[in-house]
Design a protein around this motif. Structure first.
Motif, mmCIF file in Angstrom:
data_model
loop_
_atom_site.group_PDB
_atom_site.id
_atom_site.type_symbol
_atom_site.label_atom_id
_atom_site.label_comp_id
_atom_site.label_asym_id
_atom_site.label_seq_id
_atom_site.Cartn_x
_atom_site.Cartn_y
_atom_site.Cartn_z
ATOM 1 N N UNK A 1 0.969 -5.752 1.762
ATOM 2 C CA UNK A 1 1.217 -5.685 0.335
ATOM 3 C C UNK A 1 1.301 -4.215 -0.102
ATOM 4 N N UNK A 2 2.433 -3.551 0.184
ATOM 5 C CA UNK A 2 2.514 -2.118 -0.147
ATOM 6 C C UNK A 2 2.446 -1.869 -1.653
ATOM 7 N N UNK A 3 1.972 -0.698 -2.036
ATOM 8 C CA UNK A 3 1.892 -0.366 -3.466
ATOM 9 C C UNK A 3 3.278 -0.256 -4.071
ATOM 10 N N UNK A 4 4.204 0.217 -3.252
ATOM 11 C CA UNK A 4 5.579 0.414 -3.723
ATOM 12 C C UNK A 4 6.548 -0.171 -2.700
ATOM 13 N N UNK A 5 7.543 -0.891 -3.198
ATOM 14 C CA UNK A 5 8.620 -1.364 -2.307
ATOM 15 C C UNK A 5 9.926 -0.977 -2.974
ATOM 16 N N UNK A 6 10.790 -0.339 -2.218
ATOM 17 C CA UNK A 6 12.036 0.096 -2.842
ATOM 18 C C UNK A 6 13.236 -0.112 -1.925
ATOM 19 N N UNK A 7 14.409 -0.170 -2.560
ATOM 20 C CA UNK A 7 15.643 -0.410 -1.804
ATOM 21 C C UNK A 7 16.589 0.770 -1.940
ATOM 22 N N UNK A 8 16.971 1.330 -0.795
ATOM 23 C CA UNK A 8 17.967 2.402 -0.812
ATOM 24 C C UNK A 8 19.255 1.895 -0.162
ATOM 25 N N UNK B 1 -2.226 8.137 4.002
ATOM 26 C CA UNK B 1 -1.245 7.233 3.384
ATOM 27 C C UNK B 1 -0.116 6.994 4.381
ATOM 28 N N UNK B 2 0.605 5.899 4.184
ATOM 29 C CA UNK B 2 1.704 5.602 5.109
ATOM 30 C C UNK B 2 2.931 5.082 4.348
ATOM 31 N N UNK C 1 -8.691 8.257 0.568
ATOM 32 C CA UNK C 1 -7.731 7.628 -0.358
ATOM 33 C C UNK C 1 -7.738 6.130 -0.065
ATOM 34 N N UNK C 2 -8.093 5.340 -1.071
ATOM 35 C CA UNK C 2 -8.179 3.906 -0.806
ATOM 36 C C UNK C 2 -7.628 3.108 -1.985
ATOM 37 N N UNK C 3 -6.917 2.047 -1.672
ATOM 38 C CA UNK C 3 -6.366 1.219 -2.747
ATOM 39 C C UNK C 3 -7.471 0.434 -3.453
ATOM 40 N N UNK C 4 -8.682 0.433 -2.860
ATOM 41 C CA UNK C 4 -9.805 -0.276 -3.497
ATOM 42 C C UNK C 4 -9.994 0.244 -4.918
ATOM 43 N N UNK C 5 -9.806 1.541 -5.077
ATOM 44 C CA UNK C 5 -9.932 2.163 -6.404
ATOM 45 C C UNK C 5 -8.961 1.571 -7.415
ATOM 46 N N UNK C 6 -7.712 1.492 -6.981
ATOM 47 C CA UNK C 6 -6.670 0.965 -7.880
ATOM 48 C C UNK C 6 -6.949 -0.491 -8.220
ATOM 49 N N UNK D 1 -6.210 -2.133 8.206
ATOM 50 C CA UNK D 1 -6.267 -0.755 7.698
ATOM 51 C C UNK D 1 -5.174 -0.538 6.638
ATOM 52 N N UNK D 2 -4.048 -1.216 6.835
ATOM 53 C CA UNK D 2 -2.965 -1.105 5.846
ATOM 54 C C UNK D 2 -3.380 -1.662 4.491
ATOM 55 N N UNK D 3 -4.274 -2.633 4.521
ATOM 56 C CA UNK D 3 -4.747 -3.213 3.266
ATOM 57 C C UNK D 3 -5.600 -2.247 2.477
ATOM 58 N N UNK D 4 -6.164 -1.263 3.171
ATOM 59 C CA UNK D 4 -7.039 -0.293 2.504
ATOM 60 C C UNK D 4 -6.297 0.940 2.028
ATOM 61 N N UNK D 5 -5.323 1.394 2.822
ATOM 62 C CA UNK D 5 -4.722 2.698 2.502
ATOM 63 C C UNK D 5 -3.485 2.573 1.621
ATOM 64 N N UNK D 6 -3.213 3.616 0.824
ATOM 65 C CA UNK D 6 -1.991 3.581 0.019
ATOM 66 C C UNK D 6 -0.763 3.532 0.931
ATOM 67 N N UNK D 7 0.113 2.585 0.670
ATOM 68 C CA UNK D 7 1.291 2.451 1.533
ATOM 69 C C UNK D 7 2.514 2.073 0.708
#
Ligand SMILES: Cc1cc2nc3c(=O)[nH]c(=O)nc-3n(C[C@H](O)[C@H](O)[C@H](O)COP(=O)(O)O)c2cc1C
Length: 214
Positions: free
Chosen positions: A118-125, A52-53, A201-206, A78-84
């Motif tokens: 297209x990350x799974x999570x995007x957040x602002x700190x 994951x990244x 770990x792959x976003x394909x599952x999600x 590769x980023x499209x496949x892995x949780x990021x």
């Protein structure tokens, strides 16, 4: 399970947040490596070696880090496949003026669009005002902008606005996502060199689950 935390930083706050993320991941039994994009920008990073990244960038002069953008573009497939996940660090996000917050969100959307990520999570700190680290010109410039927004202008001090609980929550959420991306054991064991997906770990599952429930 190993996570890469890739970040850019000018004055150190994004690095501090990256360190906290590492600590929180470690507390949940997840190992991580932190990589500052400015340290050996030409040094290849074996993204494939990670499960994951998490990528973090501060905003300076309305822009995220361009070196990170180049990296994201290079490793798009590769980023499209892995949780990021992506975390943004800025001061505008703190503003009471909604248009300023909107501006930050627009900058983020444009950055993700440009990098086609297209990350799974995007957040602002919220970041920090580290007057002690600015040169004279930068100090005056930042002080002027901060004054307009009603922020602290006494340059003898530094000011940290990062909400550490929010950072911890982000890590919790991301770990939850990662767990949901884990391939079923039997499927993973039966993979061959040519079968897809081959990542543990792959976003394909999600995506598949989201399609099923749609
Ligand atoms: C020269 C300069 C320009 C900045 N420009 C912006 C900006 O355009 N928008 C914003 O929301 N924050 C801006 N900031 C605030 C930074 O995003 C904030 O200080 C952040 O914590 C910096 O992260 P770093 O320490 O990892 O470099 C700026 C800060 C500096 C010093």
């Amino acid at each position: 399970m190993r996570t890469l935390i890739l970040f850019a930083t000018d004055e150190g706050q994004t690095e501090k947040i990256a360190r906290r993320i590492s600590e929180r991941l470690a507390a949940q039994g997840i190992a991580s490596d932190r990589h500052n994009i400015a340290v050996g920008p030409n040094r290849p990073i074996a993204l494939d070696a990670y499960d994951a990244v998490i990528v973090g960038s501060p905003i300076h002069y309305s822009h995220y880090d361009v070196r990170l953008a180049e990296y994201l573009k290079q490793f798009r497939d590769i980023l499209h496949e892995m949780p990021s996940a992506f975390f943004s660090v800025s001061l505008g996000i703190l503003s009471n003026d909604e248009s300023e917050q909107d501006e930050i969100r627009k900058i983020t959307e444009a950055y993700l669009h440009e990098t086609d990520w297209n990350p799974l999570l995007t957040t602002h700190f919220a970041g920090a005002l580290t007057y002690s680290k600015y040169n004279w010109l930068k100090r005056k410039l930042v002080q002027l902008v901060v004054k307009k927004g009603g922020g602290p202008t006494d340059t003898r001090f530094d000011y940290e606005f990062t909400n550490w609980k929010q950072v911890d929550l982000f890590v919790e959420q991301f770990v939850e996502f990662i767990q949901r991306c884990k391939q079923p054991d039997d499927e993973y064991a039966q993979r061959t060199l040519y079968s897809k997906p081959t990542r543990r770990y792959s976003v394909a599952n999600l995506r598949a689950k989201a399609e099923e429930s749609a």
